[in-house]
Design a protein around this motif. Structure first.
Motif, PDB file in Angstrom:
ATOM      1  N   VAL A  61      21.466   0.164   7.482  1.00 41.34           N
ATOM      2  CA  VAL A  61      22.419  -0.839   7.952  1.00 41.34           C
ATOM      3  C   VAL A  61      23.006  -0.430   9.297  1.00 41.34           C
ATOM      4  CG1 VAL A  61      24.642  -1.954   7.469  1.00 41.34           C
ATOM      5  CG2 VAL A  61      22.976  -1.641   5.629  1.00 41.34           C
ATOM      6  N   SER A  85      20.361  -0.364  12.224  1.00 38.72           N
ATOM      7  CA  SER A  85      19.837  -1.691  12.526  1.00 38.72           C
ATOM      8  C   SER A  85      20.870  -2.579  13.203  1.00 38.72           C
ATOM      9  CB  SER A  85      19.358  -2.371  11.239  1.00 38.72           C
ATOM     10  OG  SER A  85      18.369  -1.613  10.589  1.00 38.72           O
ATOM     11  N   LEU A  92      23.274  -4.014  11.865  1.00 39.44           N
ATOM     12  CA  LEU A  92      23.446  -5.187  11.021  1.00 39.44           C
ATOM     13  C   LEU A  92      24.914  -5.546  10.896  1.00 39.44           C
ATOM     14  CD1 LEU A  92      21.028  -4.727   7.974  1.00 39.44           C
ATOM     15  CD2 LEU A  92      20.871  -6.395   9.815  1.00 39.44           C
ATOM     16  N   ALA A 137      27.231  -9.017   9.132  1.00 39.77           N
ATOM     17  CA  ALA A 137      27.035 -10.134   8.210  1.00 39.77           C
ATOM     18  C   ALA A 137      28.247 -11.047   8.227  1.00 39.77           C
ATOM     19  CB  ALA A 137      26.755  -9.617   6.808  1.00 39.77           C
ATOM     20  N   ALA A 169      22.991 -13.796  10.145  1.00 40.11           N
ATOM     21  CA  ALA A 169      22.540 -12.746   9.221  1.00 40.11           C
ATOM     22  C   ALA A 169      22.208 -13.309   7.850  1.00 40.11           C
ATOM     23  CB  ALA A 169      23.619 -11.676   9.108  1.00 40.11           C
ATOM     24  N   ALA A 183      20.761 -10.712   5.283  1.00 39.54           N
ATOM     25  CA  ALA A 183      21.749  -9.764   4.771  1.00 39.54           C
ATOM     26  C   ALA A 183      22.716 -10.449   3.812  1.00 39.54           C
ATOM     27  CB  ALA A 183      22.513  -9.128   5.933  1.00 39.54           C
ATOM     28  N   ARG A 188      30.736  -5.758   8.858  1.00 37.27           N
ATOM     29  CA  ARG A 188      29.437  -5.121   8.682  1.00 37.27           C
ATOM     30  C   ARG A 188      28.847  -5.547   7.337  1.00 37.27           C
ATOM     31  NH1 ARG A 188      29.053  -0.077   5.942  1.00 37.27           N
ATOM     32  NH2 ARG A 188      27.536   0.612   7.500  1.00 37.27           N
ATOM     33  N   ALA A 189      27.553  -5.394   7.183  1.00 33.40           N
ATOM     34  CA  ALA A 189      26.887  -5.769   5.937  1.00 33.40           C
ATOM     35  C   ALA A 189      27.087  -4.679   4.894  1.00 33.40           C
ATOM     36  CB  ALA A 189      25.407  -6.022   6.192  1.00 33.40           C
TER      37      ALA A 189
END
Length: 453
Positions: free
Chosen positions: A98, A101, A103, A105, A111, A114, A340-341
């Motif tokens: 995570v 990447s 990532l 969300a 996203a 995710a 964040r995811a």
């Protein structure tokens, strides 16, 4: 184009991966000491941030030798204080995915993959609580953020729920054992706390009814917050009774299960959570007893549309996020926007380990807690305060005062026997063992308790 401003140094990958491989290979994880003085740390950090930058080898060595050793490892099976964490290796590894990447969300548009995976993990938690198919929410940073977000919905939908204007000075009923974040959330929201006196530290339907009927403004109550696993002692409120009364009086029923609701996985104690299926919202923190890394809390609503009406942020640059009513934007279900995811490490760990492994791990922790209580009852210089409902064990050492507990705790950590801190119970200092790690053994507990002789 010229060189990137932040040039990538491949040596950093090797350095960091080497450290991560070493850390993940620790099984069990040692406590580490965590005893460095502020002046020592300040001296170690002197000059590491500068105009030209510092060689990554030196920075990683600083972290490894000076900074990381000044942190007590909460994922050690000998960490028995506060409410620790014991993330699975799978969850830790996917947290790296995570992070590297980039990532996030925040929205479905940015996203969708995710968010879909996070929602699958949330559905597992909602099913454990017996919530209907439409239930859902999002992952937030922790129980504090979850409680604040849920109670904001409770406040802002009170008029709709009551069928009449909301009170100008709303109240929310909470128990004496409610987590400190609940009271703080109410203060932020401008909602007054109606304190429910609890017999034996547990909110019951009768106690709640008496508090509402005896308070001069009891009719201004808009919500009640019950706890499924108090932080200090792991006590579960009368969820069924409180839930019935909440429905009778059109109160928003929120359950703070940040720590204890993980035990919904365990058949041996599932009946203690009867009534949780009546909630309007509840919080459960995977970074506590669901073996996920920090920071991760699941916030779930029975009717997510109510939360969406309260939390959706309106701005011209956000209109594009709401063009399709079927898309699920996590930013619509809590007070946050960018996020964040943080639910993906839990999702990955659930997927690769299976829910049976979670059930077995939680049952193992519950068993160790009960066995530890049995051990305490057999030791003449110790007294068990109450049988554990979940995985927190309270006990006292005969003849000890607060300073005795403090000296004992400090020596335990120096000797790397365990990290155990005392707490206060009914105005008296007592010992407290908080079990979350499935690899904690009764032999470790016995080793800790023998030092009190």
């Amino acid at each position: 184009m010229g060189d990137p401003m932040f040039a990538y140094d491949p040596s950093m990958t090797d350095l960091i991966f080497e450290y991560c491989r070493w850390r993940l290979a620790l099984d069990p994880v040692p406590l580490d000491f965590g005893g460095a003085q502020a002046s020592t740390l300040a001296a170690s950090l002197e000059g590491v941030i500068n105009e030209a930058g510092t060689d990554p080898t030196r920075v990683m060595e600083l972290f490894d030798k000076e900074l990381a050793t000044a942190v007590v490892s909460c994922d050690s099976p000998r960490f028995l204080s506060f409410i620790p964490a014991a993330p699975t290796k799978a969850a830790l590894l996917f947290d790296m995915v995570v992070a590297c990447s980039s990532l996030q969300a925040t929205s479905w548009m940015e996203a969708a993959g995710a968010v879909a995976a996070e929602n699958q993990a949330l559905r597992v938690l909602a099913d454990l609580a017996g919530l209907p198919p439409g239930a859902g929410g999002c992952f937030v940073a922790g129980g504090s953020a979850g409680n604040l977000s849920a109670l904001m919905v409770a406040r802002d939908t009170a008029g709709h729920r009551r069928g009449r204007p909301a009170p100008q000075r709303p109240l929310a009923a909470i128990s004496e054992e409610a987590h400190s974040s609940v009271g703080k959330a109410l203060r932020v929201l401008g909602v007054e706390a109606l304190l429910v006196p609890c017999e034996d530290h547990r909110m019951t339907e009768g106690a709640l009814r008496f508090a509402l009927e005896s308070h001069p403004r009891g009719s201004d109550a808009i919500a009640v917050v019950a706890t499924s696993g108090t932080t200090n002692a792991g006590i579960i409120d009368d969820l069924a009774g409180v839930g019935r009364l909440a429905r009778e009086r059109s109160l928003w029923f929120h359950v703070d299960g940040a720590y204890g609701a993980a035990a919904l996985f365990a058949p041996s104690v599932r009946a203690r959570f009867d009534g949780i299926d009546m909630v309007d919202s509840f919080v459960i923190d995977p970074h506590k007893w669901l073996f996920a890394p920090f920071d991760c809390a699941g916030l779930i609503y029975r009717e997510p549309n109510l939360a969406k009406a309260v939390h959706t942020q309106d701005a011209s640059y956000l209109d594009v996020l709401h063009s399709d009513p079927d898309e699920w934007n996590p930013s619509d279900y809590a007070y946050h926007l960018t996020r964040r995811a943080r639910g993906l490490p839990l999702w990955f760990s659930l997927a690769v380990n299976g829910t049976d492994a979670y059930r077995q791990a939680i049952e193992a922790v519950l068993t160790v807690a009960q066995q530890s209580a049995d051990i305490i009852e057999r030791i003449p210089y110790l007294e068990l305060i109450r049988r554990p409902e979940l995985s927190v064990v309270l006990f006292r050492r005969t003849g000890w005062d607060r300073q005795d507990y403090e000296r004992w705790s400090a020596q335990l950590l120096v000797d790397q026997v365990g990290f155990v801190l005392h707490t206060t119970w009914e105005d008296e200092p007592v010992g407290r063992l908080a079990f979350l790690h499935p690899d904690t053994t009764t032999s470790m507990v016995e080793e800790v308790l023998e030092t009190m002789a």
